[in-house]
Design a protein around this motif. Structure first.
Motif, PDB file in Angstrom:
ATOM      1  N   ASN A 144       0.851  -1.191   0.000  1.00 45.70           N
ATOM      2  CA  ASN A 144       0.000   0.000   0.000  1.00 45.70           C
ATOM      3  C   ASN A 144       0.885   1.238   0.000  1.00 45.70           C
ATOM      4  O   ASN A 144       1.906   1.284   0.680  1.00 45.70           O
ATOM      5  CB  ASN A 144      -0.907   0.004   1.231  1.00 45.70           C
ATOM      6  CG  ASN A 144      -1.870  -1.161   1.245  1.00 45.70           C
ATOM      7  OD1 ASN A 144      -2.948  -1.101   0.681  1.00 45.70           O
ATOM      8  ND2 ASN A 144      -1.476  -2.258   1.886  1.00 45.70           N
ATOM      9  N   TYR A 145       0.464   2.257  -0.733  1.00 46.24           N
ATOM     10  CA  TYR A 145       1.283   3.450  -0.973  1.00 46.24           C
ATOM     11  C   TYR A 145       0.444   4.696  -0.696  1.00 46.24           C
ATOM     12  O   TYR A 145      -0.742   4.742  -1.021  1.00 46.24           O
ATOM     13  CB  TYR A 145       1.744   3.429  -2.430  1.00 46.24           C
ATOM     14  CG  TYR A 145       2.484   4.645  -2.932  1.00 46.24           C
ATOM     15  CD1 TYR A 145       3.871   4.628  -3.057  1.00 46.24           C
ATOM     16  CD2 TYR A 145       1.808   5.804  -3.329  1.00 46.24           C
ATOM     17  CE1 TYR A 145       4.559   5.724  -3.548  1.00 46.24           C
ATOM     18  CE2 TYR A 145       2.484   6.902  -3.816  1.00 46.24           C
ATOM     19  CZ  TYR A 145       3.862   6.860  -3.928  1.00 46.24           C
ATOM     20  OH  TYR A 145       4.538   7.945  -4.415  1.00 46.24           O
ATOM     21  N   THR A 146       1.066   5.699  -0.071  1.00 44.15           N
ATOM     22  CA  THR A 146       0.348   6.943   0.193  1.00 44.15           C
ATOM     23  C   THR A 146       1.261   8.146  -0.018  1.00 44.15           C
ATOM     24  O   THR A 146       2.483   8.058   0.141  1.00 44.15           O
ATOM     25  CB  THR A 146      -0.205   6.978   1.632  1.00 44.15           C
ATOM     26  OG1 THR A 146      -0.985   8.161   1.805  1.00 44.15           O
ATOM     27  CG2 THR A 146       0.923   6.978   2.661  1.00 44.15           C
ATOM     28  N   ASP A 147       0.652   9.269  -0.367  1.00 46.80           N
ATOM     29  CA  ASP A 147       1.365  10.537  -0.462  1.00 46.80           C
ATOM     30  C   ASP A 147       0.971  11.488   0.655  1.00 46.80           C
ATOM     31  O   ASP A 147       1.653  12.481   0.897  1.00 46.80           O
ATOM     32  CB  ASP A 147       1.084  11.214  -1.817  1.00 46.80           C
ATOM     33  CG  ASP A 147       1.810  10.514  -2.953  1.00 46.80           C
ATOM     34  OD1 ASP A 147       2.988  10.159  -2.773  1.00 46.80           O
ATOM     35  OD2 ASP A 147       1.199  10.319  -4.023  1.00 46.80           O
ATOM     36  N   TRP A 204      -4.765   5.631   0.627  1.00 48.25           N
ATOM     37  CA  TRP A 204      -3.795   4.591   0.268  1.00 48.25           C
ATOM     38  C   TRP A 204      -4.229   3.923  -1.027  1.00 48.25           C
ATOM     39  O   TRP A 204      -5.418   3.801  -1.312  1.00 48.25           O
ATOM     40  CB  TRP A 204      -3.702   3.546   1.381  1.00 48.25           C
ATOM     41  CG  TRP A 204      -3.136   4.089   2.653  1.00 48.25           C
ATOM     42  CD1 TRP A 204      -3.799   4.807   3.606  1.00 48.25           C
ATOM     43  CD2 TRP A 204      -1.790   3.978   3.108  1.00 48.25           C
ATOM     44  NE1 TRP A 204      -2.955   5.138   4.626  1.00 48.25           N
ATOM     45  CE2 TRP A 204      -1.708   4.651   4.360  1.00 48.25           C
ATOM     46  CE3 TRP A 204      -0.646   3.376   2.586  1.00 48.25           C
ATOM     47  CZ2 TRP A 204      -0.529   4.726   5.089  1.00 48.25           C
ATOM     48  CZ3 TRP A 204       0.531   3.445   3.319  1.00 48.25           C
ATOM     49  CH2 TRP A 204       0.582   4.122   4.550  1.00 48.25           C
ATOM     50  N   ARG A 205      -3.263   3.493  -1.818  1.00 49.89           N
ATOM     51  CA  ARG A 205      -3.565   2.739  -3.042  1.00 49.89           C
ATOM     52  C   ARG A 205      -2.648   1.526  -3.123  1.00 49.89           C
ATOM     53  O   ARG A 205      -1.537   1.515  -2.585  1.00 49.89           O
ATOM     54  CB  ARG A 205      -3.401   3.615  -4.279  1.00 49.89           C
ATOM     55  CG  ARG A 205      -2.086   4.360  -4.380  1.00 49.89           C
ATOM     56  CD  ARG A 205      -2.122   5.339  -5.533  1.00 49.89           C
ATOM     57  NE  ARG A 205      -1.074   6.334  -5.450  1.00 49.89           N
ATOM     58  CZ  ARG A 205      -0.219   6.600  -6.435  1.00 49.89           C
ATOM     59  NH1 ARG A 205      -0.280   5.930  -7.548  1.00 49.89           N
ATOM     60  NH2 ARG A 205       0.693   7.542  -6.294  1.00 49.89           N
ATOM     61  N   LEU A 206      -3.134   0.515  -3.803  1.00 54.95           N
ATOM     62  CA  LEU A 206      -2.379  -0.729  -3.914  1.00 54.95           C
ATOM     63  C   LEU A 206      -1.203  -0.577  -4.869  1.00 54.95           C
ATOM     64  O   LEU A 206      -1.308   0.090  -5.900  1.00 54.95           O
ATOM     65  CB  LEU A 206      -3.297  -1.850  -4.398  1.00 54.95           C
ATOM     66  CG  LEU A 206      -4.379  -2.324  -3.436  1.00 54.95           C
ATOM     67  CD1 LEU A 206      -5.281  -3.345  -4.122  1.00 54.95           C
ATOM     68  CD2 LEU A 206      -3.758  -2.923  -2.175  1.00 54.95           C
ATOM     69  N   VAL A 207      -0.101  -1.198  -4.516  1.00 54.72           N
ATOM     70  CA  VAL A 207       1.073  -1.218  -5.383  1.00 54.72           C
ATOM     71  C   VAL A 207       1.649  -2.626  -5.407  1.00 54.72           C
ATOM     72  O   VAL A 207       1.392  -3.444  -4.515  1.00 54.72           O
ATOM     73  CB  VAL A 207       2.160  -0.224  -4.907  1.00 54.72           C
ATOM     74  CG1 VAL A 207       1.687   1.214  -5.059  1.00 54.72           C
ATOM     75  CG2 VAL A 207       2.581  -0.513  -3.469  1.00 54.72           C
ATOM     76  N   ASP A 208       2.424  -2.899  -6.450  1.00 62.15           N
ATOM     77  CA  ASP A 208       3.191  -4.140  -6.522  1.00 62.15           C
ATOM     78  C   ASP A 208       4.644  -3.819  -6.200  1.00 62.15           C
ATOM     79  O   ASP A 208       5.210  -2.858  -6.728  1.00 62.15           O
ATOM     80  CB  ASP A 208       3.103  -4.750  -7.924  1.00 62.15           C
ATOM     81  CG  ASP A 208       1.728  -5.328  -8.219  1.00 62.15           C
ATOM     82  OD1 ASP A 208       1.042  -5.721  -7.257  1.00 62.15           O
ATOM     83  OD2 ASP A 208       1.342  -5.382  -9.399  1.00 62.15           O
ATOM     84  N   ILE A 209       5.240  -4.617  -5.325  1.00 63.22           N
ATOM     85  CA  ILE A 209       6.641  -4.467  -4.946  1.00 63.22           C
ATOM     86  C   ILE A 209       7.353  -5.727  -5.435  1.00 63.22           C
ATOM     87  O   ILE A 209       7.054  -6.824  -4.971  1.00 63.22           O
ATOM     88  CB  ILE A 209       6.796  -4.306  -3.427  1.00 63.22           C
ATOM     89  CG1 ILE A 209       5.937  -3.127  -2.930  1.00 63.22           C
ATOM     90  CG2 ILE A 209       8.254  -4.087  -3.046  1.00 63.22           C
ATOM     91  CD1 ILE A 209       5.799  -3.056  -1.423  1.00 63.22           C
ATOM     92  N   THR A 210       8.259  -5.579  -6.372  1.00 59.02           N
ATOM     93  CA  THR A 210       8.848  -6.750  -7.023  1.00 59.02           C
ATOM     94  C   THR A 210      10.368  -6.692  -7.020  1.00 59.02           C
ATOM     95  O   THR A 210      10.970  -5.619  -6.946  1.00 59.02           O
ATOM     96  CB  THR A 210       8.363  -6.877  -8.480  1.00 59.02           C
ATOM     97  OG1 THR A 210       8.679  -5.663  -9.186  1.00 59.02           O
ATOM     98  CG2 THR A 210       6.866  -7.103  -8.543  1.00 59.02           C
ATOM     99  N   PHE A 257       1.630  -0.207 -19.857  1.00 61.94           N
ATOM    100  CA  PHE A 257       2.440  -0.668 -18.737  1.00 61.94           C
ATOM    101  C   PHE A 257       1.943  -0.015 -17.442  1.00 61.94           C
ATOM    102  O   PHE A 257       1.415   1.099 -17.467  1.00 61.94           O
ATOM    103  CB  PHE A 257       3.925  -0.297 -18.941  1.00 61.94           C
ATOM    104  CG  PHE A 257       4.538  -0.874 -20.183  1.00 61.94           C
ATOM    105  CD1 PHE A 257       4.811  -2.226 -20.275  1.00 61.94           C
ATOM    106  CD2 PHE A 257       4.854  -0.057 -21.264  1.00 61.94           C
ATOM    107  CE1 PHE A 257       5.386  -2.758 -21.426  1.00 61.94           C
ATOM    108  CE2 PHE A 257       5.418  -0.575 -22.410  1.00 61.94           C
ATOM    109  CZ  PHE A 257       5.688  -1.933 -22.494  1.00 61.94           C
ATOM    110  N   PRO A 258       2.125  -0.676 -16.301  1.00 62.60           N
ATOM    111  CA  PRO A 258       1.781  -0.031 -15.025  1.00 62.60           C
ATOM    112  C   PRO A 258       2.744   1.108 -14.730  1.00 62.60           C
ATOM    113  O   PRO A 258       3.871   1.129 -15.233  1.00 62.60           O
ATOM    114  CB  PRO A 258       1.923  -1.165 -14.010  1.00 62.60           C
ATOM    115  CG  PRO A 258       2.867  -2.137 -14.645  1.00 62.60           C
ATOM    116  CD  PRO A 258       2.620  -2.057 -16.124  1.00 62.60           C
ATOM    117  N   ALA A 312       2.425   0.516  -9.968  1.00 62.99           N
ATOM    118  CA  ALA A 312       0.985   0.414  -9.733  1.00 62.99           C
ATOM    119  C   ALA A 312       0.551  -1.051  -9.748  1.00 62.99           C
ATOM    120  O   ALA A 312       1.096  -1.870 -10.487  1.00 62.99           O
ATOM    121  CB  ALA A 312       0.231   1.204 -10.796  1.00 62.99           C
ATOM    122  N   SER A 313      -0.432  -1.374  -8.936  1.00 64.50           N
ATOM    123  CA  SER A 313      -0.828  -2.767  -8.742  1.00 64.50           C
ATOM    124  C   SER A 313      -1.755  -3.267  -9.847  1.00 64.50           C
ATOM    125  O   SER A 313      -2.658  -2.553 -10.289  1.00 64.50           O
ATOM    126  CB  SER A 313      -1.538  -2.923  -7.396  1.00 64.50           C
ATOM    127  OG  SER A 313      -2.013  -4.238  -7.218  1.00 64.50           O
TER     128      SER A 313
END
Length: 430
Positions: free
Chosen positions: A97-100, A105-111, A231-232, A245-246
């Motif tokens: 989850n990511y926030t500014d 909060w918004r979902l993100v992919d961490i890879t 692309f994300p 972005a997720s």
């Protein structure tokens, strides 16, 4: 005594005496029973440099988003639990989850660029092959290489500097593509020039390492979603982790309703069409596709989730590598693949290469058994024709056109497809 002090508190007139009295407890037992107060400490999500891969820098992707991790503005899903532990380090990707603003909060992919096992294996290979030791400073070892010394002297990223790298994106490099990489490299603050003057030695090593291991984050940077590329969005990197972005992998939709499957299949064909024909005259092709290659956003829009197997041919300039240059190998060529693996010739890539792969690997799983006869029979027939069209581009085109014609009326127009709703109510385009 305690009662006397309490009474005195109300009668004292001298300010100094009042301060003295207030410093004392009104209970005669306070000094013996009360421990010093301890301020409340906010739970801390402690990061390890090893988990992020920061201990490997500058043999890493970058550090542009590290502050977000340390300020807890990027959180792994496990942090929503009471344990507040980091997830296992051996996983290739994580949901986060990511926030500014610490509110929304918004979902993100961490890879990771590759699995931790492959990273560790490559790190060991660097030390043993370059310094003849089991462990070493990766940066010191890679700086000694002939390739990186050429990078340090270079003013511009040219095809000879990337020859032999295993990334499909660089198998047929043009100067125009390489200039785009330098100009849009998002891990430096002063991007915008095709010349590498704004890149420090550290920046050059990070860029070279990323291109050598996995070009996915570079593709997200140089072909951003805000310009219409499928692309994300690239949000940044920290050590050896990339944040974007997720999306939900296509495999999760194999059991979806028929109208959802039809919509995703049409989107998939449209993405492949745009990757073959676009305003910049780049031809994108896949060297491999699987159920995780494509992903779907929460609004139903399909994107390329994993760009690591994407190759690019510049239809405007062609490849600037001369015959034989592709065979040059060094340690950067062998970080994720066997050094003996053969490269695919640029001339062998056909226009319908990716379409055939998708017809073989993805569309049958997405569309299998979804529709009533005789519609399902026709869909299966066209998919089979497409999948066997390795030497017949015209046949593939015809099969795909007929397949799209069948699928279009099978879609529905409702809020599940937010990327085209409510426009689909009023436009024939949808």
């Amino acid at each position: 005594m305690g009662r006397w002090i309490c009474c005195l508190c109300s009668r004292v007139a001298d300010p100094l005496m009042l301060l003295l009295v207030l410093a004392l407890s009104c209970s005669p037992f306070t000094a013996a029973t009360t421990s010093p107060s301890v301020p409340h400490v906010k739970p801390s999500y402690s990061f390890g440099r090893t988990f992020l891969g920061l201990d490997k820098c500058n043999a890493c992707i970058g550090t542009s988003i590290c502050k977000k991790f340390f300020k807890e503005e990027i959180r792994f899903d496990t942090w929503l639990s009471s344990h507040l532990k980091l997830p296992p380090s051996y996983l290739l990707s994580y949901s986060g989850n990511y926030t500014d603003d610490a509110k929304s909060w918004r979902l993100v992919d961490i890879t990771r660029l590759t699995s931790k096992y492959q990273h560790d294996r490559a790190d060991k290979r660097i030390c043993t092959s370059l310094l003849k030791t089991k462990t070493c400073s990766l940066e010191r070892a890679l700086r000694r290489t002939q390739r990186f010394q050429k990078w340090l002297r270079a003013k511009r990223l040219t095809p000879d500097l990337v020859q032999g790298l295993s990334s499909p994106m660089l198998r047929c490099p043009s100067q125009r593509l390489l200039d785009r990489i330098v100009r849009r490299y998002a891990e430096v603050p002063d991007a915008g020039s095709i010349y590498m003057d704004h890149l420090t030695d550290r920046d050059k090593l990070r860029l070279l390492y990323t291109l050598a291991v996995n070009s996915h984050p570079i593709l997200l940077q140089i072909f951003p979603d805000v310009e219409g590329w499928p692309f994300p969005r690239y949000l940044g990197s920290c050590g050896r982790l990339v944040v974007s972005a997720s999306t939900q992998p296509l495999r999760d939709f194999y059991s979806a309703a028929p109208e959802v499957a039809a919509d995703l299949a049409l989107q998939l064909l449209a993405v492949l069409r745009s990757m073959g024909t676009n305003d910049l005259n780049y031809f994108f092709y896949f060297t491999h596709v699987d159920a995780g290659t494509f992903g779907v956003f929460s609004n139903g829009h399909l994107f390329i989730r994993d760009a690591s197997t994407l190759g690019i041919i510049d239809k405007e300039e062609g490849s600037q590598l001369i015959d034989g240059q592709q065979e040059h190998k060094d340690i950067f060529s062998c970080l994720t693949v066997d050094c003996q693996s053969a490269s695919v010739s640029c001339d062998s890539i056909r226009e319908k290469h990716s379409l055939v792969m998708v017809c073989q690997e993805l569309l049958p799983k997405l569309l299998k058994g979804k529709f009533l006869q005789p519609v399902q029979e026709k869909i299966d027939s066209f998919l089979q024709h497409c999948a066997s069209g390795l030497t017949d581009d015209q046949g593939v085109n015809e099969a795909i056109a007929k397949l799209a014609e069948i699928l279009k009326p099978l879609r529905s127009c409702d809020s599940r497809f937010a990327y085209r709703y409510p426009d689909c109510k009023y436009s024939d385009k949808y």
